[in-house]
Design an enzyme around this catalytic site. Structure first.
Site, PDB file in Angstrom:
ATOM      1  N   LYS A   1       9.240 -15.435   1.718  1.00  0.00           N
ATOM      2  CA  LYS A   1       9.219 -14.718   2.999  1.00  0.00           C
ATOM      3  C   LYS A   1       7.989 -15.067   3.828  1.00  0.00           C
ATOM      4  O   LYS A   1       8.098 -15.351   5.016  1.00  0.00           O
ATOM      5  CB  LYS A   1       9.241 -13.187   2.774  1.00  0.00           C
TER       6      LYS A   1
ATOM      7  N   ARG B   1      11.142  -1.918   2.905  1.00  0.00           N
ATOM      8  CA  ARG B   1      11.451  -2.136   1.492  1.00  0.00           C
ATOM      9  C   ARG B   1      12.195  -0.956   0.886  1.00  0.00           C
ATOM     10  O   ARG B   1      12.490  -0.981  -0.308  1.00  0.00           O
ATOM     11  CB  ARG B   1      10.161  -2.324   0.721  1.00  0.00           C
TER      12      ARG B   1
ATOM     13  N   ARG C   1       2.370 -19.118  -8.505  1.00  0.00           N
ATOM     14  CA  ARG C   1       1.561 -18.665  -7.370  1.00  0.00           C
ATOM     15  C   ARG C   1       0.303 -17.952  -7.865  1.00  0.00           C
ATOM     16  O   ARG C   1      -0.764 -18.087  -7.283  1.00  0.00           O
ATOM     17  CB  ARG C   1       2.394 -17.729  -6.476  1.00  0.00           C
TER      18      ARG C   1
ATOM     19  N   ARG D   1      -4.027 -13.430  -6.612  1.00  0.00           N
ATOM     20  CA  ARG D   1      -3.507 -12.071  -6.477  1.00  0.00           C
ATOM     21  C   ARG D   1      -3.302 -11.447  -7.844  1.00  0.00           C
ATOM     22  O   ARG D   1      -2.588 -12.002  -8.688  1.00  0.00           O
ATOM     23  CB  ARG D   1      -2.168 -12.103  -5.728  1.00  0.00           C
TER      24      ARG D   1
ATOM     25  N   ARG E   1       7.710  -5.510 -10.283  1.00  0.00           N
ATOM     26  CA  ARG E   1       7.958  -5.746  -8.846  1.00  0.00           C
ATOM     27  C   ARG E   1       9.421  -6.113  -8.622  1.00  0.00           C
ATOM     28  O   ARG E   1      10.032  -5.672  -7.640  1.00  0.00           O
ATOM     29  CB  ARG E   1       7.036  -6.852  -8.325  1.00  0.00           C
TER      30      ARG E   1
HETATM   31  P1  AMP Z   1       3.900  -8.366  -0.769  1.00  0.00           P
HETATM   32  O1  AMP Z   1       2.710  -9.182  -0.379  1.00  0.00           O
HETATM   33  O2  AMP Z   1       4.860  -8.168   0.351  1.00  0.00           O
HETATM   34  O3  AMP Z   1       4.574  -8.864  -2.016  1.00  0.00           O
HETATM   35  O4  AMP Z   1       3.346  -6.909  -1.130  1.00  0.00           O
HETATM   36  C1  AMP Z   1       2.411  -6.706  -2.157  1.00  0.00           C
HETATM   37  C2  AMP Z   1       2.405  -5.251  -2.584  1.00  0.00           C
HETATM   38  O5  AMP Z   1       2.048  -4.412  -1.475  1.00  0.00           O
HETATM   39  C3  AMP Z   1       3.747  -4.707  -3.053  1.00  0.00           C
HETATM   40  O6  AMP Z   1       4.008  -4.976  -4.419  1.00  0.00           O
HETATM   41  C4  AMP Z   1       3.584  -3.212  -2.793  1.00  0.00           C
HETATM   42  O7  AMP Z   1       2.774  -2.592  -3.772  1.00  0.00           O
HETATM   43  C5  AMP Z   1       2.821  -3.212  -1.487  1.00  0.00           C
HETATM   44  N1  AMP Z   1       3.742  -3.241  -0.310  1.00  0.00           N
HETATM   45  C6  AMP Z   1       3.840  -4.214   0.634  1.00  0.00           C
HETATM   46  N2  AMP Z   1       4.759  -3.901   1.555  1.00  0.00           N
HETATM   47  C7  AMP Z   1       5.281  -2.706   1.174  1.00  0.00           C
HETATM   48  C8  AMP Z   1       6.294  -1.855   1.704  1.00  0.00           C
HETATM   49  N3  AMP Z   1       6.979  -2.178   2.821  1.00  0.00           N
HETATM   50  N4  AMP Z   1       6.556  -0.697   1.041  1.00  0.00           N
HETATM   51  C9  AMP Z   1       5.881  -0.340  -0.058  1.00  0.00           C
HETATM   52  N5  AMP Z   1       4.930  -1.102  -0.622  1.00  0.00           N
HETATM   53  C10 AMP Z   1       4.624  -2.279  -0.017  1.00  0.00           C
END
Ligand code: AMP
Length: 195
Positions: A14, A89, A128, A134, A146
């Site tokens: 994404k 999400r 990654r 991360r 996740r």
């Molecule tokens: P991402 O970089 O999009 O994979 O997000 C990393 C982490 O941030 C996720 O595993 C969640 O803990 C949190 N997070 C990011 N976006 C959301 C969202 N829209 N709703 C809830 N948690 C989020």
């Protein structure tokens, strides 16, 4: 105004694709994951709260991310459009986004869903983790969590956007450039009067 959602499980690509769509269509890229990580780096209270969830591979509470998106929309009133990455999400977030956009007299044009198998996702996330630094990419149990959160809470959005006739599925496996071009084709058809 062109508002798009780039949708898919963690590791679907994404962020990479959103950066390309942002350039091509002059969109404002809003990644809740990036925004939360930036709060964590800055050591804010919001960042600390988010870390407690994300380090376990759990979603942070809806009101936290909805609040962030609401203020981002207000900060970028002049934007030609938005690409939402990693948001919404949950169904509650999707409904809140519809309301936030309606209040600003605009809407989502399409949800572009990158389709990738679970096996491929796990391999990508572990790879990654070696370079991204991360915490949530480096531990197999967190990665599993996740993906589980995605399947339980986020996958229902496929139905939500299908019912609104907004879901476009794109094969997310293969050459990055080929996937980008499939996305361009999809978006270009949205504004083509023949469709
Ligand atoms: P991402 O970089 O999009 O994979 O997000 C990393 C982490 O941030 C996720 O595993 C969640 O803990 C949190 N997070 C990011 N976006 C959301 C969202 N829209 N709703 C809830 N948690 C989020």
């Amino acid at each position: 105004m062109l508002n798009l959602i780039i949708f898919g499980p963690p590791g679907a690509g994404k962020g990479t694709q959103a950066e390309r769509l942002k350039e091509k269509y002059n969109l404002m890229h809003l990644s809740t994951g990036e925004m939360l990580r930036s709060e964590m780096r800055a050591g804010t209270q919001l960042g600390a709260e988010a870390r407690a969830y994300s380090d376990k591979g759990q979603l942070v509470p809806d009101e936290v991310v909805i609040g962030i998106i609401g203020s981002s929309l207000d900060q970028h009133k002049a934007a030609a459009g938005f690409i939402f990455d990693g948001f919404p999400r949950t169904i509650a977030q999707a409904k809140a986004l519809d309301d936030l956009l309606e209040a600003r007299k605009t809407k989502i044009a399409a949800t572009l869903s990158l389709v990738v198998t679970d096996e491929e996702l796990k391999n990508r996330l572990i790879m990654r983790g070696n370079v991204s630094g991360r915490a949530d990419d480096q531990n197999e149990a967190i990665i599993e969590n996740r993906i589980k959160e995605y399947n339980n809470k986020t996958a229902p959005l496929i139905d939500y956007y299908s019912k609104q006739n907004k879901l476009q599925s794109i094969n997310g496996i293969g050459e990055i450039d080929v996937i980008t071009h499939s996305l361009y084709d999809c978006i270009d058809k949205l504004s083509d009067p023949k469709h």
